[in-house]
Write an enzyme that holds these catalytic residues in place. Structure first.
Site, PDB file in Angstrom:
ATOM      1  CB  ALA A  23      -0.870  -0.101   1.176  1.00  0.00           C
ATOM      2  CB  CYS A 105      -3.035  -6.415   5.034  1.00  0.00           C
ATOM      3  SG  CYS A 105      -2.766  -4.550   5.693  1.00  0.00           S
TER       4      CYS A 105
END
Length: 325
Positions: A23, A105
């Site tokens: 990200a 994540c």
């Protein structure tokens, strides 16, 4: 020696080195730089399935794909099988080769919603998400997981088997638990265990920053592909180095300061082209910090870069770069 290829579903990649999804890092400009250096597959930044559902304006820019970067893997995150599968269907006509589901994540706000690596604690939901998505689209569905949630829940093997059973085309395994984040050493043995447990391609991830390490991971784990994430930050050249080492054991010279500077400025121009002056330059600040790690005066440079607000200011800032320490 030839370059080992990797086939996932019905797609054959030129090589088995993959830019991992990060990200705020693996955006379109950076992916283009990594493709030029030979990356076999580029993973996009993770996209919220709910963001697509609610037509979030920031989500649309995350979905942009350039013809020259293909093949790419588009990664969705979420926890609702219905939303993920329906959004996968909604965007299937876009130019991505694989639909990846994020189950790795570690960020608290993602995990708190039962998304990302939070899904490692819910094997039944993992099956439901993968199964629903595989049924919804024709493109291969892959999944990125971790070793486990924490040391009491090391279940990558179990989760990988579930992914295969649900129709997943490949699984990428990061050799750290969620609780470890990115600290300590990656456990390559868990990657080996997953490889021995499933017949779909297994992609190893964690602590590969050189050709020697890539070959070592392959030997130790038997993995089919190798994912490079943090090792590519400020270092798109890692892919050409991995390929050179696999081809003939050679280690190309590291780019010199002039090459690094030219790449940074080109990266900045791409950022501005795709994101505009304001955002493009601000997003370059972290990249410049990565590109200049270990260079003489890099600490001072980072302080100056954090105040830069235009391409001209960036250019001026980089004039003083000289040798590496």
């Amino acid at each position: 020696m030839g370059i080992q290829k990797l086939t996932i579903g019905d797609v054959e990649l030129d090589n088995s080195y993959i830019l991992g999804p990060m990200a705020g890092v693996t955006d379109l400009p950076f992916r283009l730089l990594c493709r030029e250096q030979g990356a076999g597959l580029l993973c996009m930044e993770m996209v919220s399935a709910k963001g697509i559902l609610y037509n979030n304006k920031n989500t649309e820019s995350l979905l942009a794909i350039h013809p020259e970067e293909k093949p790419v893997s588009l990664q969705l995150f979420g926890s609702d099988p219905k939303i993920i599968s329906e959004m996968a269907k909604r965007i299937e006509d876009r130019e991505f080769a694989f639909l990846d589901i994020n189950m790795g994540c570690p960020v608290p706000k993602v995990v708190k919603n039962g998304e990302g690596s939070g899904l490692m604690l819910e094997p039944k939901r993992v099956y439901e998400i993968v199964h629903a998505t595989v049924k919804a689209i024709k493109k291969p569905v892959t999944v990125k997981i971790r070793k486990g949630f924490d040391d009491d829940h090391v279940n990558a093997v179990e989760i990988a088997k579930i992914i295969e059973e649900a129709g997943g085309a490949a699984v990428a395994v990061h050799g750290r638990t969620r609780e470890q984040y990115y600290s300590g050493r990656a456990d390559w043995d868990i990657i080996r265990q997953v490889k021995e447990a499933v017949s779909i391609p297994v992609i190893g991830n964690g602590d590969v920053t050189s050709g020697e390490q890539a070959i070592a991971m392959r030997k130790q784990t038997g993995c089919d592909g190798i994912m490079i994430a943090r090792g590519a930050q400020g270092n798109p050249w890692i892919f050409s180095e991995l390929l050179a080492y696999e081809r003939d054991g050679s280690i190309p010279p590291r780019p010199d300061v002039v090459q690094i500077k030219e790449t940074m400025l080109r990266h900045a121009r791409l950022q501005i082209q795709y994101k505009g002056d304001y955002l493009g330059i601000r997003e370059m600040r972290k990249h410049v910090a990565w590109y200049t790690r270990g260079m003489h005066g890099s600490t001072r440079l980072r302080e100056a870069i954090n105040k830069v607000e235009s391409y001209e200011e960036l250019e001026k800032c980089l004039e003083g770069l000289d040798h590496r320490e």
